[in-house]
Design a protein around this motif. Structure first.
Motif, short mmCIF file in Angstrom:
data_model
loop_
_atom_site.label_atom_id
_atom_site.label_comp_id
_atom_site.label_asym_id
_atom_site.label_seq_id
_atom_site.Cartn_x
_atom_site.Cartn_y
_atom_site.Cartn_z
N ARG A 133 38.77 2.11 -65.83
CA ARG A 133 39.14 1.52 -67.12
C ARG A 133 38.95 2.62 -68.17
O ARG A 133 37.84 3.11 -68.37
N ILE A 134 40.04 2.98 -68.84
CA ILE A 134 40.04 4.15 -69.71
C ILE A 134 40.00 3.70 -71.17
O ILE A 134 40.89 2.98 -71.63
N PRO A 135 38.98 4.10 -71.93
CA PRO A 135 38.96 3.80 -73.38
C PRO A 135 39.85 4.79 -74.13
O PRO A 135 39.97 5.97 -73.74
N LEU A 136 40.45 4.33 -75.18
CA LEU A 136 41.33 5.19 -75.96
C LEU A 136 41.41 4.70 -77.39
O LEU A 136 40.97 3.59 -77.72
N LEU A 137 41.99 5.53 -78.24
CA LEU A 137 42.23 5.22 -79.64
C LEU A 137 43.72 5.33 -79.91
O LEU A 137 44.37 6.28 -79.47
N LEU A 138 44.23 4.37 -80.65
CA LEU A 138 45.63 4.34 -81.07
C LEU A 138 45.64 4.41 -82.59
O LEU A 138 45.16 3.51 -83.26
N LYS A 176 40.70 -0.57 -74.36
CA LYS A 176 40.41 -0.08 -73.02
C LYS A 176 41.54 -0.56 -72.11
O LYS A 176 41.87 -1.75 -72.10
N VAL A 177 42.14 0.36 -71.37
CA VAL A 177 43.31 0.05 -70.56
C VAL A 177 43.03 0.36 -69.10
O VAL A 177 42.10 1.09 -68.75
N LEU A 178 43.87 -0.21 -68.26
CA LEU A 178 43.82 0.07 -66.83
C LEU A 178 44.53 1.38 -66.54
O LEU A 178 45.22 1.95 -67.40
N ASP A 179 44.35 1.85 -65.33
CA ASP A 179 45.04 3.06 -64.90
C ASP A 179 46.55 2.82 -65.00
O ASP A 179 47.09 1.91 -64.36
N PRO A 180 47.29 3.59 -65.82
CA PRO A 180 48.73 3.33 -65.98
C PRO A 180 49.53 3.55 -64.72
O PRO A 180 50.66 3.06 -64.62
N ARG A 181 48.98 4.23 -63.73
CA ARG A 181 49.71 4.43 -62.48
C ARG A 181 49.80 3.17 -61.64
O ARG A 181 50.61 3.10 -60.70
N LEU A 182 48.97 2.17 -61.95
CA LEU A 182 49.00 0.94 -61.16
C LEU A 182 50.29 0.16 -61.34
O LEU A 182 50.75 -0.51 -60.41
N LYS A 183 50.89 0.23 -62.53
CA LYS A 183 52.12 -0.52 -62.80
C LYS A 183 53.33 0.40 -62.89
O LYS A 183 54.36 0.01 -63.48
N PHE A 184 53.24 1.59 -62.33
CA PHE A 184 54.39 2.49 -62.34
C PHE A 184 55.43 2.01 -61.34
O PHE A 184 55.08 1.62 -60.22
N PRO A 185 56.72 2.02 -61.67
CA PRO A 185 57.34 2.47 -62.91
C PRO A 185 57.28 1.40 -64.01
O PRO A 185 57.49 0.22 -63.73
N PRO A 186 57.00 1.81 -65.24
CA PRO A 186 56.88 0.83 -66.32
C PRO A 186 58.24 0.45 -66.89
O PRO A 186 59.27 1.07 -66.59
N LYS A 187 58.23 -0.56 -67.70
CA LYS A 187 59.42 -1.00 -68.44
C LYS A 187 59.03 -1.19 -69.90
O LYS A 187 57.98 -1.74 -70.20
N ASN A 188 59.90 -0.74 -70.79
CA ASN A 188 59.63 -0.89 -72.21
C ASN A 188 59.56 -2.36 -72.59
O ASN A 188 60.31 -3.19 -72.06
N GLN A 240 36.83 -0.61 -82.62
CA GLN A 240 35.75 -0.33 -81.66
C GLN A 240 36.32 0.24 -80.36
O GLN A 240 37.31 -0.25 -79.83
N SER A 241 35.68 1.30 -79.87
CA SER A 241 36.11 1.92 -78.61
C SER A 241 34.94 2.68 -78.01
O SER A 241 34.10 3.24 -78.73
N GLU A 242 34.91 2.72 -76.68
CA GLU A 242 33.86 3.44 -75.96
C GLU A 242 34.13 4.93 -75.84
O GLU A 242 33.33 5.66 -75.26
N ILE A 243 35.25 5.39 -76.37
CA ILE A 243 35.58 6.81 -76.25
C ILE A 243 34.65 7.67 -77.08
O ILE A 243 34.54 8.88 -76.86
N TRP A 244 33.94 7.08 -78.04
CA TRP A 244 32.98 7.83 -78.85
C TRP A 244 31.73 8.20 -78.06
O TRP A 244 31.00 9.11 -78.46
N GLU A 245 31.46 7.53 -76.95
CA GLU A 245 30.25 7.78 -76.18
C GLU A 245 30.50 8.90 -75.18
O GLU A 245 31.44 8.86 -74.39
#
Length: 818
Positions: free
Chosen positions: A499-504, A419-431, A455-460
């Motif tokens: 907070r966005i759930p995702l699968l990698l 589960k990650v935060l909104d990626p726009r909060l830390k824009f611009p990112p750095k590798n 485990q991830s909440e994206i299944w719900e």
């Protein structure tokens, strides 16, 4: 000899004159300082020279400053300086030779920016508007035509109106500005970038990172008891897949082929990806088997216990991802398999009611494919996991991404839930940068598949529905960012932020025993977050590819790409029919002197592969069905019985080399192949093939995929014809020294690699009876530096070539037409 001035000085070049003009226009005049000499004359010192000031500035006191100033007197005293500044600004602006849009980098320039200020960034629009002619500015001020309030259409309505016959991805507008778009499979998809990017995209996949939006892929969800779902998948999946049991824990994905229910090896539909939802930590132990209890139960108690064990303790969910063009076929195959399994279960346990839910999840998830060795650093630099994730295995994995040079070092198909935060909060990112510590670089942390890690909440469904729309728009985040004391600092996450759930998921395009694999990640996250994720993932130099780049990756890796490399499938025929119509129309538009003459070249089927000729099947007659035959005598029943029914099918799977080796060692190849197919069907609980289906018919209709490698120069093109060499031709080539002694038939993985002979002379046109296969995809491989192709040949021909290889060591030749 250059011309000289009257004074003897050389004449300045146009570049020097332009430079002098610009420098003079940017010079600000300075009021001369008047000084009285001893004779009483006023001496002018001209413009002030650059240099250190002699005025002493005092910072420790405010002494000497007046309490108030007279504005009129102050302006009169500074009138010369104000006038000089205004003249300098005017002359500097008039002397500029670049317009506003010409100062932008090439990737920000737009075709209409010279006459439309809306195509210029906001910070330069005023300057661009001032540079435009007055009549052009007056035209641009005109908006839409005057219509009634009831006829005005909003931008949202106009965009939805354009999606009546196709669907747009969430990143469509971003792609449409930079890509060539086409209608495909019910979507408007990007084909290739408008800029020249064939080689840069390949370099990005091999040395950098490249992203592809694959949100168009179809997704089907199955919910029900674990045993029932396993039986459903066994009935329609490839029996050769060995990872079904391993993937049921949810820590890995399974890539296999899907067939119609119980039709293996016929009726191949498409390759699919199967994902099991991982069990919760409290249910990692399997339920007790029936009859394991010491106390025997009788009557209704035993039936209720069995029903509860089937329905509650083993309820699972499975996702099946496939190509969007075959969604209906995949859904029908799963539905039919489910009906057969439930019917068999009902007959076995008549008093137990079992249900399986099949749902269409298209449009509920976004899928990004990030390939290349730098994909891990890009993902870690763009995404920030939530702080309350206390899984030790995940923290260990996330910290190891810095030093992960390629995802090839990870287990194939490993699933990481987070589960990650909104990626726009830390824009611009750095590798993320690799650690400089040599000890950590030498021994990176190993990550192994685990249920707790997946485990991830994206299944719900409730979680996905709540995140359908981001809480904050981009302008809201920009407002928060403008309030920061230090510009450019990341925003601190608030309680209201999403907070966005995702699968990698680890993704690999590779063939066994090959060093040309391409590895990366598949990122799956809820719908509505396509554009919030895309800028953060591509900001640090990640390229974006379309359908051409995705197909090129599979070709460079030496793997089959659906549908172009899957003969004997329904969508393969449709794909090549559409492509044949386009290429034939292009050929007809070309002048006769500029196009190949297929009749003189002896090309039987220039627009599509003629598999009937390859397999030796009877050709469809062109006689009108309404005509009545002249001979109406009764046909011989024995002749009808002797004609076997041949159905073309494609032999695929990880056990193909072992199957071919066993079949080759048998005297009756058809019987050997039939026994192997029946063994695989019995392995998955399917009935044996019909006894009326003969073994020779099964062998005659079988195709196997091959890899073609050029020995010398030349590259086979798509639809290149593969011909057979008889023993005399092989002997002649060997005597002329055109063959290498070390060439041999190599079998690896699900395909067979066959090295090709040099091109034949143009005057030698082989007969149609020597055709043994076609190249489905061929070109120059950038990773190999030579010609390479993927094709298919009959299994019976391949067995004959293996026998010929034992005698001469070389096999076939290829003749491609342009």
């Amino acid at each position: 000899m250059p011309l000289k001035r009257k004074g003897g000085a050389e004449e300045m070049t146009p570049r020097e004159r332009k430079k002098l003009k610009v420098a003079d226009a940017r010079t600000i005049a300075v009021q001369p300082a008047a000084s009285t000499s001893g004779s009483g004359s006023v001496r002018s010192s001209g413009n002030a020279l650059a240099g250190p000031s002699s005025t002493t500035v005092r910072f420790d006191s405010m002494q000497g400053l007046p309490a108030s100033i007279d504005v009129e007197k102050f302006t009169e005293a500074r009138a010369y300086e104000i006038d000089a500044m205004q003249k300098a600004m005017k002359t500097a602006g008039e002397s500029v030779t670049h317009r506003a849009w010409q100062t932008l980098p090439r990737h920000l320039r737009r075709r209409a920016a010279s006459h439309d200020v809306r195509r210029v960034p906001l910070r330069l629009r005023e300057k661009a508007r001032a540079e435009m002619a007055p009549n052009a500015r007056r035209i641009l001020r005109c908006g839409l035509s005057k219509r009634g309030k009831t006829k005005q259409v909003t931008r949202t309505e106009s965009l939805l109106k354009r999606q009546r016959d196709k669907s747009w991805l969430e990143t469509h507008i971003w792609h449409a500005k930079r890509m060539k778009m086409e209608n495909m499979w019910g979507y408007r998809l990007a084909v290739t970038p408008t800029e020249k990017s064939f080689r840069p995209s390949h370099r990005a996949s091999m040395h950098g990172s490249i992203l592809h939006d694959a949100s168009y892929s179809s997704l089907i969800e199955l919910k029900g008891p674990e045993k029932i779902l396993r039986n459903v998948l066994d009935l329609c999946c490839d029996p050769q897949c060995t990872g079904m049991k391993r993937s049921m824990s949810g820590s890995r994905v399974l890539e296999t082929d899907l067939y119609k229910s119980g039709s293996y090896p016929f009726d191949l539909i498409a390759p699919v990806t199967i994902m099991w939802r991982p069990l919760p930590p409290a249910q990692t132990n399997p339920p007790p088997a029936e009859g394991s209890s010491k106390r025997k139960r009788k009557g209704k108690d035993k039936q209720n216990t069995l029903a509860n064990a089937v329905q509650q303790s083993s309820a699972r969910a499975v996702w099946v991802r496939s190509h969007p063009a075959v969604f209906d076929d995949v859904f029908e195959a799963l539905q039919k398999s489910t009906s057969l399994v439930l019917e068999a279960e009902k007959q076995r346990h008549k008093d137990v009611s079992v249900e399986v839910e099949i749902a269409d999840l298209r449009g509920t998830l976004n899928v990004f494919e990030i390939m290349g060795p730098k994909a891990s650093q890009v993902i870690k630099g763009a995404l920030s996991p939530v702080g309350d994730d206390d899984r030790h295995a995940f923290k260990k994995f996330w910290s190891s991404l810095n030093d992960l040079q390629t995802t090839a070092s990870l287990p194939r198909g490993i699933v990481i839930g987070m589960k990650v935060l909104d990626p726009r909060l830390k824009f611009p990112p750095k590798n993320a940068k690799p650690s400089t510590n040599d000890v950590q670089a030498a021994a990176p942390a190993m990550t192994f598949p685990a249920t707790i890690l997946a485990q991830s909440e994206i299944w719900e469904e409730e979680k996905r529905s709540a995140l359908k729309k981001p809480t904050y728009k981009k302008k809201d985040l920009d407002t928060r960012r403008s309030n920061n004391l230090v510009p450019g600092t990341p925003l601190n996450p608030l309680r209201q932020d999403d907070r966005i759930p995702l699968l990698l998921i680890q993704r690999s395009l590779e063939s066994p025993s090959s060093t040309h694999g391409i590895h990366g990640w598949t990122l799956i996250f809820p719908a509505g977050w396509g554009m919030p994720f895309l800028p953060s993932l591509i900001h640090t130099g990640t390229r974006v590819g379309g359908q051409r780049e995705r197909g090129t990756q599979a070709f460079e890796a030496g793997t089959a790409y659906f549908p172009r490399d899957f003969p004997c499938t329904k969508f393969y025929d449709k794909h090549w029919e559409e492509r044949a119509d386009k290429e034939k129309a292009k050929w007809e538009r070309t002048p006769p002197a500029k196009r190949p003459n297929h009749k003189n070249l002896g090309t039987r089927s220039p627009w599509r592969a003629d598999w009937e000729v390859v397999l030796g099947l009877p050709m469809a007659s062109a006689v009108d069905e309404n005509l009545v035959p002249a001979q109406r005598g009764p046909q011989d029943a024995m002749d009808v019985d002797r004609a076997p029914i041949v159905r073309p099918w494609l032999l695929r799977g990880p056990e193909v080399p072992a199957i071919l080796e066993k079949v080759t060692q048998m005297l009756n190849h058809g019987a050997g192949l039939l026994s192997e197919i029946n063994r695989l069907r019995a392995k998955r609980g399917m009935n044996l093939l019909d006894a009326n289906y003969r073994a020779e018919a099964l062998l005659k209709g079988a195709l196997v995929m091959i890899r073609v490698k050029m020995v010398t120069r030349g590259a086979p093109d798509d639809l290149a014809i593969i011909h057979r060499l008889d023993d005399v031709e092989v002997k002649n080539f060997k005597e002329k020294g055109k063959m290498r002694d070390s060439l041999s038939l190599l079998s690896f993985g699900p395909c067979i690699r066959i090295d090709l002979l040099p091109d034949q002379p143009p005057e030698a046109v082989p007969p149609h009876t020597s055709i043994i296969g076609y190249v489905t995809t061929g070109s120059v491989s950038l990773s190999r530096g030579e010609g390479f192709a993927i094709g298919a040949v009959p299994v019976s021909v391949l067995i004959e070539l293996q026998q010929q290889a034992r005698r001469y060591g070389f096999l076939v030749s290829s003749r491609a037409f342009n």
